[in-house]
Design an enzyme around this catalytic site. Structure first.
Site, short mmCIF file in Angstrom:
data_model
loop_
_atom_site.label_atom_id
_atom_site.label_comp_id
_atom_site.label_asym_id
_atom_site.label_seq_id
_atom_site.Cartn_x
_atom_site.Cartn_y
_atom_site.Cartn_z
N ASP A 280 0.87 -1.15 -0.09
CA ASP A 280 -0.05 -0.03 -0.02
C ASP A 280 0.84 1.27 0.01
O ASP A 280 2.01 1.18 0.33
CB ASP A 280 -0.91 -0.05 1.37
CG ASP A 280 -2.12 0.97 0.87
OD1 ASP A 280 -3.05 0.86 1.67
OD2 ASP A 280 -1.90 1.68 0.08
C1 GLC Z 1 -4.04 4.59 -0.29
C2 GLC Z 1 -5.04 3.48 0.05
C3 GLC Z 1 -5.17 2.41 -0.76
C4 GLC Z 1 -5.13 2.73 -2.17
C5 GLC Z 1 -3.65 3.18 -2.36
C6 GLC Z 1 -3.82 3.75 -4.03
O1 GLC Z 1 -3.34 4.91 0.82
O2 GLC Z 1 -4.76 3.08 1.43
O3 GLC Z 1 -6.36 1.59 -0.47
O4 GLC Z 1 -5.52 1.65 -3.01
O5 GLC Z 1 -3.23 4.15 -1.23
O6 GLC Z 1 -4.26 4.83 -3.92
#
Ligand code: GLC
Length: 742
Positions: A280
Site C-alpha cells: 500500500d
Molecule cells: C491508499 C489506500 C489504498 C489505495 C492506495 C492507492 O493509501 O490505502 O487503499 O489503493 O493508497 O491509492
C-alpha cells in the site's frame, strides 16, 4: 450430454494450461534478457499527477526512468490520452515491457455507484457484481488495467472512516460480496477488453485498528484472524483475484508489509496465491516509522523477503534491492519470483501484443456514463437505501401533496453524493452529470406539487442563521424532507472520527423543523453508521441514503414516492453511543450475558446505557409487511457428511410488492472454543407481490457448522445447534434445533 461436457471441460483446461505454459515460457525467456536494474524496475510503481492518494514521493525523473525501464507500473494516471503517453515512453525502453496502470476504481469509474458499504446494504450479490462490471467496463476503456479493489476489510468499528469502502461487519456477507466484486471486475477472463485486474485489500485485518484510528496497530489472536478477518480474502482469491495489496498496519507486532506469516505462509503458501502483491502507498518505507526497519534498505529487505512484490511509492526497492542482491542479503531468486508474477499478469492482459489496447478513444466515448450504465447505477442505488423508520405511514409520499419543503445542506449538493473514493476525472462538470437530491425530486413530483427549498445550515459549524428561513419554509409545506449527514470527505481514508454524532448543528435543525408540527422525513447521508438518537426517537420517518453516486437524486425520489419499495438492510451495527464501540451482532455470550437490553447488575452491560444497538445488523424496513411461518427441518439429527434442508413460508401480507432479505443464523450451543450468540450463515433476497407466498429453502452443511478450534483447524464439532430465521439479527421470526452427531 454429460460425456460431451466433460470432454469440453477437459479441452478448455488443456488449452488454458497450454496458454499458461506459453506465457510462462515467454516470461522466462524475457527474464533471461533482463538486467538486475530492469528486473527491479518491474517492482517499482509511482503515482501520476492526476490525484495523489497519499504522501507523494517527489521524483522529477519519472518519464526518463520509464524510458530506461526502471518503472513497471503507474497509478493515478487516467484516460486514454495520458495512459497512451506514458505507454509510449515505456515502448522506448530497451525491452519494451509495457506499464501497468492501476487506479482506485472502488465504486465506479465515471458512472459512480453507491459507496461499497451502501452496496453491501442491498444484500443483492447480482447488483453488487453488476456495479463492479460496469466500473470495469468504463475503467478498461480509459486505459486502466487494474483496480485497487475490492477492499474486503471486516469493519466492526464505525470510528474507522474506511468502513465506507468495505462490506461491513459480517464475515459471511463480506465473503460473498468479495467474491461478487472480483467476478465483476475481472469478468470472464483477464485480457478481455472490458476486464480489469482486481486487487484484494488490505491484507490483513486493517479494519481492526485500535481505537478505530486509521493506520493504528492491530493485535488479535490467530483464531480471530482466521475466523473473522481472513475469509473474505480467501473468497476473493477463490474468485480468481489477480493481485493483493498489503496493509499499513502492524499486526501482532509485525507490519503487514514485512509479515512473512501473512504473505508467505498464508497467502502464497497455504493458499497458493500465484498473482502478485503490491504494497500500500509507501508502506514499505513506513516500516522505518513503525520502528521495525532501521532504514529504507532494511525495509526493502524485510518486504521482499516477506513477499511484497511491487513497491508503491516508497522508493525502497528502487534504491536498495540491487545492493542487497550484490551483498548476498537478497537472493536473485526472490527478485525473479516477484518479477515473473508481475510479467505473467502483463502477458495475461495482452499488453505485450498491444500495449495500447485499453487506451482507445472510440471505445471510451461509447463506454463512459452511457444510459445503460446510469440505469445500472440507479438500480443499485435504489437497492442500497435502508428505511430505518416509518411511522403513521409518513412514507411513501402521497402523490396529491400540494407543497413539499426540501430542507438541509445536502439537498442541492452534486459531488457530495459521490462519496469518498470516487475517481477524480479531469475536466468533469459534476453539476451537469450527477443527479442532486433536489433534481431527483423535481424530476419526480407532478406539476401540481410545489417544491420549496431552504438550506437551514451547513453540514458542520455552529451557525444557525439559516434556521429561521428553514422553519418558515417548513410551515408553508404539507410535508418536510430534511437531508442531512456527513460531507463526502468525513468518511474514507484518514477520516477516523472520535464522535459519531451528526456533525455541526444539524440535529438542532431537525428539532426546529420538528417543532413546526409538520410531518418530517429525514434522509441521512453518510459513509458510516452515525449517531442521531434524538432524531431516531422523535422523527416518524428516517431513510439512510449513504452516498449513492451519480443517480442519487433519482434513487431517493423513487423511494420517497414509493416507485421503489426500499429493501436495504444494515451491513453494520449502529451504536447508541460511541462508548459501545466496538459493538457487533455476532459477539460471544460471556459468562454473564445480559438477559435483555435494560439489564444491569452482575451482567455484561453498561450502567448508563441500554445494552442493545440503536439499529441492529441486518435491519431494514419495507413499505409492505412480510410474514414468516411454518419452519421445517428435514431432520433433527445429522452426521457431518449429511445436510439439513431448512424451509419456511414467506408471505407478503401488505398492499405493495417488495423485497425481503431473509437471513439464516445459526448458534453452536457449545464448542471447544466459545461461539457467537448467532452467526449469519446464509441469506436470500426475495421479491414477492402483495398477497404472494413462497417456500424458502436453505441447506445446512458441514461448512456452515464448522469453526476454527484453538489449533486453527477448521472442524465441525458434534453438539446442539439452533437455527434462526430472521428479518434482522435482532428480529428472529422462527427457530428450531438440531444435533450434529459424530
Ligand atoms: C491508499 C489506500 C489504498 C489505495 C492506495 C492507492 O493509501 O490505502 O487503499 O489503493 O493508497 O491509492
Amino acid at each position: 450430454m454429460k460425456k460431451l461436457t466433460t470432454f469440453a471441460l477437459l479441452m478448455v483446461s488443456f488449452f488454458a494450461a497450454a496458454q499458461q505454459e506459453t506465457i510462462d515460457q515467454k516470461v522466462n525467456a524475457l527474464l533471461k534478457k533482463m538486467t538486475i536494474e530492469e528486473k527491479i524496475g518491474q517492482l517499482n510503481q509511482y503515482t501520476g499527477d492526476n490525484s495523489a492518494t497519499g504522501p507523494i514521493t517527489i521524483n522529477p525523473n519519472k518519464q526518463a526512468e520509464i524510458k530506461a525501464g526502471l518503472i513497471g507500473s503507474m497509478l493515478n494516471v487516467v484516460g486514454t490520452k495520458y495512459t497512451r503517453q506514458y505507454q509510449e515512453l515505456a515502448m522506448q525502453s530497451r525491452l519494451k515491457i509495457p506499464l501497468l496502470f492501476g487506479q482506485d476504481v472502488i465504486h465506479g469509474y465515471k458512472t459512480t455507484f453507491p459507496i461499497p458499504l451502501a452496496e453491501a446494504a442491498s444484500w443483492d450479490l447480482q447488483a453488487i457484481e453488476l456495479a463492479a462490471r460496469v466500473a470495469a467496463t468504463e475503467a478498461s476503456a480509459s486505459g486502466i488495467h487494474w483496480t485497487f479493489a475490492p477492499m474486503v476489510d471486516i469493519g466492526r468499528d464505525p470510528r474507522w472512516g474506511r468502513v465506507m469502502e468495505g462490506a461491513g461487519e459480517d464475515t459471511y456477507l463480506g465473503s460473498k460480496i468479495a467474491y461478487a466484486r472480483v467476478k465483476g471486475f475481472q469478468g470472464n477472463k483477464l485480457g478481455d477488453l472490458n476486464s480489469v485486474m482486481a486487487c484484494v485489500k488490505h491484507f490483513a485485518a486493517y479494519g481492526a485498528a485500535t481505537g478505530g484510528r486509521d493506520y493504528n496497530s492491530v493485535d488479535m489472536s490467530e483464531r480471530m484472524l482466521f475466523e473473522t478477518y481472513l475469509p473474505p480474502f480467501k473468497a476473493a482469491l477463490d474468485a480468481g483475484a489477480a493481485t493483493f495489496m498489503n496493509s499499513f498496519n502492524d499486526i501482532n507486532g509485525i507490519p503487514a508489509t514485512g509479515n512473512v506469516h501473512l504473505q508467505r505462509d498464508i497467502l502464497k503458501g497455504k493458499w497458493n496465491f500465484q498473482g502478485f502483491v503490491v504494497s500500500d502507498w509507501g508502506s514499505i518505507g513506513e516500516m522505518v516509522a513503525h520502528g521495525y526497519s532501521k532504514d529504507l534498505k532494511a525495509a526493502a529487505l524485510s518486504a521482499i523477503t516477506a513477499g511484497s512484490d511491487m513497491d508503491m511509492e516508497s522508493n525502497a526497492y528502487r534504491y536498495n534491492l540491487a545492493e542487497l542482491v550484490k551483498e548476498g542479503k537478497v537472493s536473485i531468486d526472490l527478485i525473479d519470483d516477484a518479477v515473473k508474477r508481475i510479467l505473467r499478469k502483463k502477458y495475461e492482459l495482452g499488453l505485450f501484443e498491444n500495449p495500447y489496447k485499453y487506451s482507445d478513444d472510440k471505445r471510451a466515448e461509447k463506454a463512459l456514463n452511457n444510459p445503460e450504465n446510469r440505469k445500472a447505477a440507479l438500480e443499485v442505488a435504489e437497492k442500497s437505501i435502508v428505511l430505518l423508520k416509518n411511522e403513521n405511514q409518513t412514507l411513501p409520499l402521497s402523490k396529491s401533496l400540494k407543497t413539499i419543503a426540501f430542507i438541509g445542506p445536502m439537498v442541492k449538493e452534486y459531488k457530495a453524493n459521490m462519496g469518498f473514493w470516487s475517481v477524480e476525472l479531469p475536466d468533469v462538470d459534476y453539476d451537469k452529470w450527477v443527479v442532486s437530491q433536489w433534481d431527483g425530486l423535481q424530476n419526480k413530483v407532478g406539476k401540481n406539487t410545489k417544491l420549496l427549498y431552504a438550506k437551514g445550515c451547513e453540514v458542520d459549524g455552529d451557525n444557525k442563521d439559516g434556521f429561521a428561513e428553514a422553519v418558515a419554509t417548513a410551515k408553508q409545506a404539507d410535508v418536510v424532507i430534511l437531508s442531512i449527514g456527513e460531507r463526502r470527505d468525513m468518511s474514507g481514508e484518514a477520516k477516523s472520527r472520535s464522535d459519531l454524532h451528526l456533525p455541526g448543528v444539524q440535529e438542532d435543525l431537525v428539532k426546529a423543523i420538528q417543532a413546526t408540527g409538520k410531518p418530517v422525513v429525514v434522509l441521512v447521508n453518510a459513509g458510516r453508521p452515525l449517531i442521531f438518537n434524538w432524531t431516531a426517537d422523535n422523527i416518524p420517518a428516517i431513510v439512510y441514503t449513504w452516498w449513492l453516486g451519480t443517480e442519487a437524486g433519482n434513487a431517493i425520489a423513487n423511494v420517497l414516492s414509493g416507485d421503489y419499495n426500499p429493501s436495504g438492510k444494515l451491513p453494520m451495527t449502529f451504536p447508541r453511543e460511541v462508548g459501545q464501540v466496538p459493538i457487533y451482532y455476532n459477539h460471544f455470550s460471556t459468562g454473564r450475558p445480559a438477559p435483555n437490553e435494560n439489564s444491569t447488575g452482575y451482567v455484561s452491560s453498561y450502567i448508563d446505557l441500554k445494552n442493545s444497538p440503536k439499529f441492529p445488523f441486518g435491519y431494514g424496513l419495507s413499505y409492505t409487511k412480510f410474514n414468516y411461518s411454518d419452519l421445517k427441518l428435514s431432520s433433527a439429527k445429522i452426521k457431518s457428511n449429511e445436510t439439513i434442508k431448512v424451509s419456511f413460508q414467506l408471505s407478503n401480507v401488505g398492499k405493495v410488492a417488495g423485497e425481503e432479505v431473509v437471513q439464516l443464523y445459526l448458534q453452536d450451543k457449545f464448542g471447544s472454543v466459545v461461539r457467537p450468540v448467532l452467526e449469519l450463515k446464509d441469506f436470500q433476497k426475495v421479491k414477492l407481490n402483495a398477497g404472494e407466498s413462497k417456500t424458502i429453502e436453505f441447506t445446512i452443511d458441514k461448512e456452515k457448522l464448522s469453526l476454527y478450534n484453538d489449533k486453527i483447524e477448521w472442524v465441525a464439532e458434534p453438539g446442539d445447534f439452533e437455527v434462526m430465521i430472521g428479518a434482522s439479527s435482532a428480529d428472529i421470526k422462527l427457530k428450531a434445533n438440531f444435533e450434529l452427531v459424530q
